[in-house]
Design an enzyme around this catalytic site. Sequence first.
Site, short mmCIF file in Angstrom:
data_model
loop_
_atom_site.label_atom_id
_atom_site.label_comp_id
_atom_site.label_asym_id
_atom_site.label_seq_id
_atom_site.Cartn_x
_atom_site.Cartn_y
_atom_site.Cartn_z
N GLY A 223 49.76 49.52 39.07
CA GLY A 223 49.09 47.92 39.96
C GLY A 223 48.31 48.49 40.17
O GLY A 223 47.83 47.68 40.70
N THR A 225 45.78 46.71 37.86
CA THR A 225 45.11 45.56 38.12
C THR A 225 46.05 44.08 38.88
O THR A 225 45.27 43.68 39.93
CB THR A 225 46.34 44.72 36.52
OG1 THR A 225 46.31 44.77 35.99
CG2 THR A 225 46.15 43.33 36.36
N GLU A 441 77.14 69.52 27.15
CA GLU A 441 76.56 68.84 28.17
C GLU A 441 77.61 69.46 29.95
O GLU A 441 76.58 69.61 30.38
CB GLU A 441 77.28 67.11 28.48
CG GLU A 441 76.67 66.15 27.85
CD GLU A 441 74.93 65.97 27.49
OE1 GLU A 441 74.38 66.83 28.62
OE2 GLU A 441 74.39 65.72 26.88
P1 ADP Z 1 48.70 48.88 35.85
O1 ADP Z 1 47.47 47.78 35.44
O2 ADP Z 1 48.09 49.81 36.77
O3 ADP Z 1 48.63 48.75 34.73
P2 ADP Z 1 49.89 46.35 36.88
O4 ADP Z 1 49.44 45.60 37.89
O5 ADP Z 1 49.69 45.33 35.65
O6 ADP Z 1 50.06 47.88 35.89
O7 ADP Z 1 51.43 46.77 37.29
C1 ADP Z 1 52.81 46.23 36.48
C2 ADP Z 1 54.14 45.60 36.88
O8 ADP Z 1 54.56 46.41 37.93
C3 ADP Z 1 53.44 44.89 38.29
O9 ADP Z 1 53.25 43.40 38.06
C4 ADP Z 1 54.46 44.34 39.36
O10 ADP Z 1 55.32 44.09 39.28
C5 ADP Z 1 55.39 46.26 39.22
N1 ADP Z 1 54.16 46.98 40.22
C6 ADP Z 1 53.31 48.44 39.72
N2 ADP Z 1 52.97 48.31 41.20
C7 ADP Z 1 53.47 48.46 42.19
C8 ADP Z 1 53.37 48.58 43.77
N3 ADP Z 1 53.01 49.79 44.43
N4 ADP Z 1 54.10 47.54 44.37
C9 ADP Z 1 54.65 46.49 43.42
N5 ADP Z 1 54.76 46.51 42.46
C10 ADP Z 1 54.02 46.82 41.54
ZN ZN Z 2 71.49 69.21 25.98
MG MG Z 3 46.81 46.79 33.67
#
Ligand code: ADP
Ligand code: ZN
Ligand code: MG
Length: 640
Positions: A223, A225, A441
Amino acid sequence: MEMNENKKRRAMIIYVIIGILILLVLNTVVAPRVTQPKVESVAYTDMTKMVDAGEVDTFNYNISTGEITFSANIGGTERYFSTSYWPNDTELLSRLESSGAKASTQVVNQSNATLLIYLLTFFLPIILLIWFGWWMNRRLKKQFGDDNPSMSFGGFGQGLGRSGAKIVADKETGVTFSDVAGQDEAKQALTEIVDFLDRPERYEEIGAKLPRGALLVGPPGTGKTLLAKAVAGEAHVPFFSISGSEFVEMFVGRGAAKVRDLFKQAKEKAPSVASTAEIDTIGKRRDTAGFTSNDEREQTLNQLLTEMDGFDNHKGIVVLGATNRPETLDPALLRPGRFDRRIPVERPDLAGRTAILKLHAKNVKMSGPIDFGVIARSTSGASGADLANIVNEAALRAVREGRKGIIQDDLQESVEVVIAGQQRKSMVLSEEEKKIVSYHEIGHALVAAKQKGTAPVTKITIVPRTSGALGYTMQVEEDEKFLTTRDEALEQLATLCGGRSAEEVVFGTMTTGAANDIEKATKLARNMITRFGMSEEFGMVALGTVNNPYLNSDTSLTCSDGTAEKVDQAVVALVESAHQKALTILRENKFKLHELAAYLMKKESISGDEFMRILNDTGAAGTMGDTGDASAHAGGNAQG
Ligand code: ADP
Ligand code: ZN
Ligand code: MG
């Protein structure tokens, strides 16, 4: 809303096509009508008929081509004709004269139309193009409420992204902190920045200098970004972003131009947030060894440093960088006045995962009550993006199964899809293979259940998955665990060895199905010795380091070759003792092993409860399942 290069290019193409169309229409429809009235070709005899009928008004004879052009009034309308002179008709001239026709230098009169034609065919298209460009520009501005030059186009040659950078500009991201679940510490750290962007004058009055940049550090999909966008959204300021991977350009100097562009735009719209994701791609530590230096990257990095030093912070610009490889960043980037704040964005804990699941579940329809806690517990280590994906997979499954909303089962299954891939219904295992996988398993599950500190088994299945797993055993901790004791680690090792051990105990042979277990067991044993200080031989000495804690926990040894050899021997010994432990447990519980494997083979998937019921059922310890001979077969195998 984002205005990307593609859209711009598409609009530009439409613009040019419309321009060409306007020209074509003018040339084919308007111009010919004015310049050249329709001239009909007729036979020579038809002309003579018209002459005799007294219809011809004017005529012209072109000596070099032998063509006669004439106008005739037929039934009240003036029409134009042309024909070829028939050389033997010497009387034509006198016949024309006597019919009252006049000789003329130009039958089809163009003179009075030239100015108009000129205007129509030359100036009108230009005027239309200018008007169209202006109109498109205005429409875009309305749409984006912004006169950002890199987003506007049309006019002549203006815009089209001066540096070709894919700078995403959002006037309002529309994302707030409420869209980010969990991550309370990160949000807390960012609220000051939000406040600064919201009211920069308050800080200026006191003379407080706020950080120009903050670095969001954490694994992919947690999250980062989303948080950067939320900062802009909370402060109601524009958001400009560019991804570090886009800086990797073929031509030297382009990356630097992109950085300049990003900051120019952010400054124009200050207060604003300028965001660079994957900043490690440009911000890598500069090499001092001359051979491997990368001019382009260095130029880009230098430009970034210059820009971060250069902007007037009173206006309220905050640079938010994101990376999952903080250790590779150039120290210059982390100096005060640059990315001097470091905000960890970690993988969510149990409460965080529950919150993220609930947040994303708001966007989908649900049938009946859902226990998100159960799902959150079985997804330890998942990122926010993984959890968002799980909810979406569940919704897709609900649609596939013809349900109106998602149920607990959909979520449960999609957890497994994310862990192990889709079920592979097309893959048919032979009876023999099914039997081996079942024993394998149950071997894992039985070794796990017969030890004290292991996580309870929640599911055992032999339905193949697209990931290559022929079956797997899921274990879910009852509570979130942050620490693992040495005893627990040893028990985990034995559990990992349980699959292969069952094959040996029952069939007296080995299959390739244990490859994944062996890999995991080796890694765990090596970490116990080199990083966790859990061996008597080496004690609390770090013999290895983790290369990147956020991407994978791969380690490299930091000891001498001689020690490395001893470490290898210790790893072998540790895994072998776990193997022996597993064999012992399975031999002691051979009846249950047969009973459970037969049951799993029949049902293909059994729950943890079913497993425990049969295991604890002392009454009918049947001797089902034969210890038949077996042959080895290929196939991966995952132990959850
Ligand atoms: P990063 O930039 O850390 O790689 P992003 O911000 O692009 O990750 O997150 C990708 C998606 O994952 C977001 O658009 C959202 O849908 C989901 N996501 C990630 N973290 C969260 C959070 N803390 N709460 C809600 N959604 C999240
Ligand atoms: Zn195994
Ligand atoms: Mg990102």
